[in-house]
Structures are given as structure tokens and as C-alpha cells.
Scaffold this motif. Sequence first.
Motif, PDB file in Angstrom:
ATOM      1  N   ALA A 467       0.831  -1.209   0.000  1.00 24.99           N
ATOM      2  CA  ALA A 467       0.000   0.000   0.000  1.00 24.99           C
ATOM      3  C   ALA A 467       0.863   1.255   0.000  1.00 24.99           C
ATOM      4  CB  ALA A 467      -0.927  -0.021   1.221  1.00 24.99           C
ATOM      5  N   GLY A 471      -0.252   1.499  -3.418  1.00 24.51           N
ATOM      6  CA  GLY A 471      -1.675   1.611  -3.116  1.00 24.51           C
ATOM      7  C   GLY A 471      -2.062   2.885  -2.402  1.00 24.51           C
ATOM      8  N   ALA A 472      -3.043   2.758  -1.473  1.00 25.17           N
ATOM      9  CA  ALA A 472      -3.671   3.916  -0.851  1.00 25.17           C
ATOM     10  C   ALA A 472      -2.697   4.746  -0.043  1.00 25.17           C
ATOM     11  CB  ALA A 472      -4.820   3.448   0.049  1.00 25.17           C
ATOM     12  N   GLY A 478      -4.925   8.859   1.540  1.00 31.03           N
ATOM     13  CA  GLY A 478      -5.297   7.452   1.399  1.00 31.03           C
ATOM     14  C   GLY A 478      -5.651   6.828   2.747  1.00 31.03           C
ATOM     15  N   GLN A 496      -9.006  -3.334   3.319  1.00 35.09           N
ATOM     16  CA  GLN A 496      -9.586  -2.606   2.175  1.00 35.09           C
ATOM     17  C   GLN A 496      -8.966  -1.216   2.090  1.00 35.09           C
ATOM     18  OE1 GLN A 496     -13.829  -2.300   2.187  1.00 35.09           O
ATOM     19  NE2 GLN A 496     -13.923  -1.363   0.172  1.00 35.09           N
ATOM     20  N   GLU A 497      -8.408  -0.915   0.902  1.00 39.37           N
ATOM     21  CA  GLU A 497      -7.756   0.383   0.672  1.00 39.37           C
ATOM     22  C   GLU A 497      -8.720   1.335  -0.021  1.00 39.37           C
ATOM     23  OE1 GLU A 497      -4.051  -0.079  -1.317  1.00 39.37           O
ATOM     24  OE2 GLU A 497      -3.425  -1.804  -0.104  1.00 39.37           O
ATOM     25  N   LEU A 498      -8.684   2.618   0.399  1.00 40.62           N
ATOM     26  CA  LEU A 498      -9.570   3.641  -0.157  1.00 40.62           C
ATOM     27  C   LEU A 498      -8.767   4.904  -0.481  1.00 40.62           C
ATOM     28  CD1 LEU A 498     -12.523   3.371   2.414  1.00 40.62           C
ATOM     29  CD2 LEU A 498     -12.404   2.334   0.131  1.00 40.62           C
ATOM     30  N   GLY A 500      -6.879   5.873  -2.939  1.00 41.75           N
ATOM     31  CA  GLY A 500      -5.534   5.768  -3.490  1.00 41.75           C
ATOM     32  C   GLY A 500      -5.564   5.854  -5.007  1.00 41.75           C
ATOM     33  N   VAL A 503      -6.128   1.052  -9.294  1.00 38.53           N
ATOM     34  CA  VAL A 503      -5.450  -0.240  -9.095  1.00 38.53           C
ATOM     35  C   VAL A 503      -5.711  -1.117 -10.295  1.00 38.53           C
ATOM     36  CG1 VAL A 503      -5.302  -2.288  -7.660  1.00 38.53           C
ATOM     37  CG2 VAL A 503      -5.594  -0.040  -6.607  1.00 38.53           C
ATOM     38  N   ASP A 535     -10.913   1.097  -7.396  1.00 40.35           N
ATOM     39  CA  ASP A 535     -10.914   2.103  -6.337  1.00 40.35           C
ATOM     40  C   ASP A 535     -10.061   1.708  -5.140  1.00 40.35           C
ATOM     41  OD1 ASP A 535     -12.501  -0.010  -5.677  1.00 40.35           O
ATOM     42  OD2 ASP A 535     -14.079   1.188  -4.716  1.00 40.35           O
ATOM     43  N   GLY A 536      -9.448   0.499  -5.181  1.00 36.14           N
ATOM     44  CA  GLY A 536      -8.575   0.116  -4.082  1.00 36.14           C
ATOM     45  C   GLY A 536      -8.561  -1.383  -3.856  1.00 36.14           C
TER      46      GLY A 536
END
Length: 556
Positions: A467, A471-472, A478, A496-498, A500, A503, A535-536
Motif C-alpha cells: 500500500a 496503493g492507498a 489514502g 480494504q484500501e480507499l 488511493g 489499481v 478504487d482500491g
Amino acid sequence: MRKRLFAVAVTALLPGIGLLTYNELASREERRVEVHNQASQTARDAAAELDRVLEGAKSLLIAVSALPTVVDLDPVNCGTSLKRISSNLQMTGAILVIDAERKLVCDSQGNPAGVDFSERTYVNDGLTADADTLVVGNYTVSKLTGAAVLPVAVPLIRDEAIIGVVATAIRLDWLQERMAERDPTGRATVILADREGVILAHAPHSGGLVGTKLPEALSSKVQAAGFGTLETTGLDNNAQTIIAYRPATPVLPVFVSTGLSSAEAFSSINRTTWASLSMVLLSVVAAFLAATFVGDRFILRPIYRIVGVLESYKAGSLASRTHMESTGSELGLVGSTVDSLLDELEARRAASALSEERRSLLVGELRHRVKNTLAVVTAIARQTFPRDERLSSFSQRLSALGRAYDLIFAGQEGKSEAQIADIVRAALAPYEDDTEPPFQITGPALAVQPEGGLALSLIIHELATNATKYGALSEKGGRVLISWSSANGRVSFSWQELHGPPVAKPERVGFGSQLIGRAFPASYKPKLDLDFAPDGLKCTIEFEEEIVLGMPPHSS
């Protein structure tokens, strides 16, 4: 305890109480049958007496119907003859001769001829009856005397033709006295009623009931099929009464019933019942006294002594003992055994404390050696690959592994499990931002065994590293949502990544992805789901809950 002792004592009395109850019920049933039979016999005797009275009235009327002055319907001489005959009779109010036109011809009291009797049922029935047949009427108030009577009549025949009736009236007061003479004690009640259910006699005391209707319980039996008995309330005092009855029949058209008071009939049994209940009550009181005094002295005090020692031992007084002798009683044996048990527990506690101290030393030594080993491995790697760009990732993974070991070995009370929340926070510590925390962590309190804790720590480290790079966490703002839950015997861990960068699924599987997929041992039956959504990234890992709780995995 007193209640239990009392219950034991009462239980010992139950067979005797059961026997008394059985004898009581059997005696009552036997007495009930006896009283019903007695009432039935009294009713038969009363019916027989009434039958004799009616037979006497019938004989009188047949004899009168044979007198020439009566047969000739001579109003002058007929009255004289009837007066001479009735002067010696007590049961009748008057003797009447009535012609076929239902008019009075003569009577024994000298009433004028011509009185109309056409509304009297017994007169009409007598004009159509067979010869020598006694017609019995219903409750009647005499037209000539005004007294309450039971009228009876026979047809008056001349030349084989009915020319009138000869009738008389049985005085109800005389009839009641006659019925009362059947039972000098006055214990049985005799009731006579006509076919309409109107009371003719009520012995031994009428109580103003003559001329009134029978209650429903008896009036429904006036036309019954035969003799019977029932239990109901009496007519005079509403007391429970055992009644036997003989319904009105064509031969004897008068209802007869006799009643015996249930209270009097069962008085002797009731006295016996009260005596038995008194004995049972005395036995229960004696059992209560025994449970109170004897139980206190020989049972409760020793028990409280033993319980007090155990409570003191529980509170920390390890030297507390009962000092009871095993030869004194059964509870003394229990107290002596408790002392022996406490001595054994104290010896085991001392041995356990020594063992725990040794284990703590070994765990500390193991922790020290593991961290030293990881440090040596890191140093070797740096010397072996001084310019390799992958050295940093390798070192960070070893650091994550070391932090996981710190959590596991730092467990409270010698336990090797670690909370998932603690593992997550330790693994993410290098990536935290005090000004704007990028992680949102939620989940219930769940403990992880060493193997699961190490695997989860490595996975979280890899996810956080990726990440940060791609990633985020590679962009400002992020966020990463981390949660876990337990359901249906398995634990679900979610990353869960948001907010960022977009992907995309990588074209090849790198070492980090392989590490994430293979970190958990097979005994945990892990299931990995990597969702490379635009979206992540969303990563979900499921594994056996039994392993998390420190139990062996179940087989599917």
C-alpha cells in the motif's frame, strides 16, 4: 440444609402417610356404598308403607261401593252410612259419592248434594277406570274442607256399568306422621311427591315444604326408569345429602325419596380422619425438630466448619485446616480428607510456582535468542547483498517477524496467544502518521496462537508495504479499513484500501503475493481472496476459528 434434612424426614413418613390415605379413601368408599344401600332400603320401606296405606284406602272404598244406599245413589241414607263408617277413620278427611255427571251425591260430612267435581282429574279418571282399580290423584286442596289431601277413588258400578265414583282424601298431615314413624331416630328424611313433583309429605319435619315443587335434582327423577341414588343438597338445610328415590309408576303413582345426611353418615370416619391427620402433623413437627436440633449438632456444624476452611483457603489463608478426626463420623472423615487434599494442593502449588518460574526464564531466553537470530540473519544479509535493492524489504519483513514474536512472548500469565488487535497495531506501527492516522481498525477481541500470529503479522506487513509503494498509502489522504469477525467456526480478516491511485491486477505474481497466500499453515485451512478493484485493493483472509481460540482444528 435444614430444608433438605426436613425433606428427608418427611420423605421417610411418606409410606405411612400413603397407607393412611389409602385406608381413608377405602373406608370412605365403603361407607359411601353402605349409606347408598341404607338409603335405598329406607326408600323401599317407605314405598312399601305407602303401598299399604293405599291398599287400605282401596279396601275401604271398595267396601263402601258395595253398600246398597251408595249403589242406589240415595242422598239421604247414603250420607248417614258414610258418616257412620268415617267416624272411626283417622287417615281420611271425608268419603264422597259422586255420580256420572260429576255431581256430589252424598258425603260423610253432610255437605249438600250437587257440588260440581268435574274439574277434578281423579273423578274423571275414576269414571273410566276398570273395576276395583284405585285411582290416585295429585296434591289437592279439598273443595269441601280446604285441607291439603291426596285424593283416591274407585269406580262405582251397578249392573256392570259405571254410574259414578267413590272417593276419599288421605290427610297429608296424617300421612306425614305415618312416614315419620318409620324412623324414630329422625335421621332419615322421607319425601313423598305426586306425579307433578308437588311435595305431599316431608318427614320428620315438613318445614312448610308440603305443596311446593321438588328441586330440579329430584323433580327430574319423578318419571325415572327405576330405583336410584344421588348426592345433592337437602331441601331443608342445604346440607349435603345422600338420596335414594323410587319414581312414580302406574301401580304406585307417588314419588318416594329418602335422604341421609352426609355429615352424620361420615361422622365416625371424619373423627378417624382428624385423628390420623393429627398424628401425621405430630410426626411432621417431630421431623422438623429433629432436622433443626439434631441436624444442627451432627450435620450442619461440621459442614459449616468444612465450608469455612475452604472459603478461608480460597481467600488466601493457605494454612487453614479443619483438624477433624476421620474416626469420629462420616463428616469427620470428609473433613480429614479435605485437610489431606489442601495439603496436596499446597504442595502442588509450590511445585507449579517453581515450574512457572523456570518456564518464564526459558521463554525469556528463547525470546532473546530468537531476536538475536533475526539480528544475525539481517546482518548476514546486509554483508552478503550490500547493494541488492531487495535487502530493505527483507529487513523489514524480519523486523515485522520480530515484533510479532515480541507480542507472542509478552502474553499475560504465561500464555503464548496474542490478540489480533495487538498484532495489527504492532505490524502497522512503522506506517502510522500521528497527524492523520491512515488506518481504521475494528474487530472483536480474538486471541491468536503463535503460528497464526506470525502468519498474520507477515501478511499485514506485506499489505502495508504494497500500500505504501503502490496503493492507498502512496498518496496523501489514502485510507485503509481493517476489520475482522467470527462466524460459523471461522474468522474473516479484511483489508480494504480507499482514496488511493487506480489499481490494476499485476501481470505476474510477486514474492509478496506468494507470501500472503502461503503464510498461514495448512492446519488453519486458510482461504485468500485478492480483489484488485479500481478504487482500491481488497484482501480477505478466512481461517479456522478453533485454531484462533487455541484448540485443534476440526476436520471437514
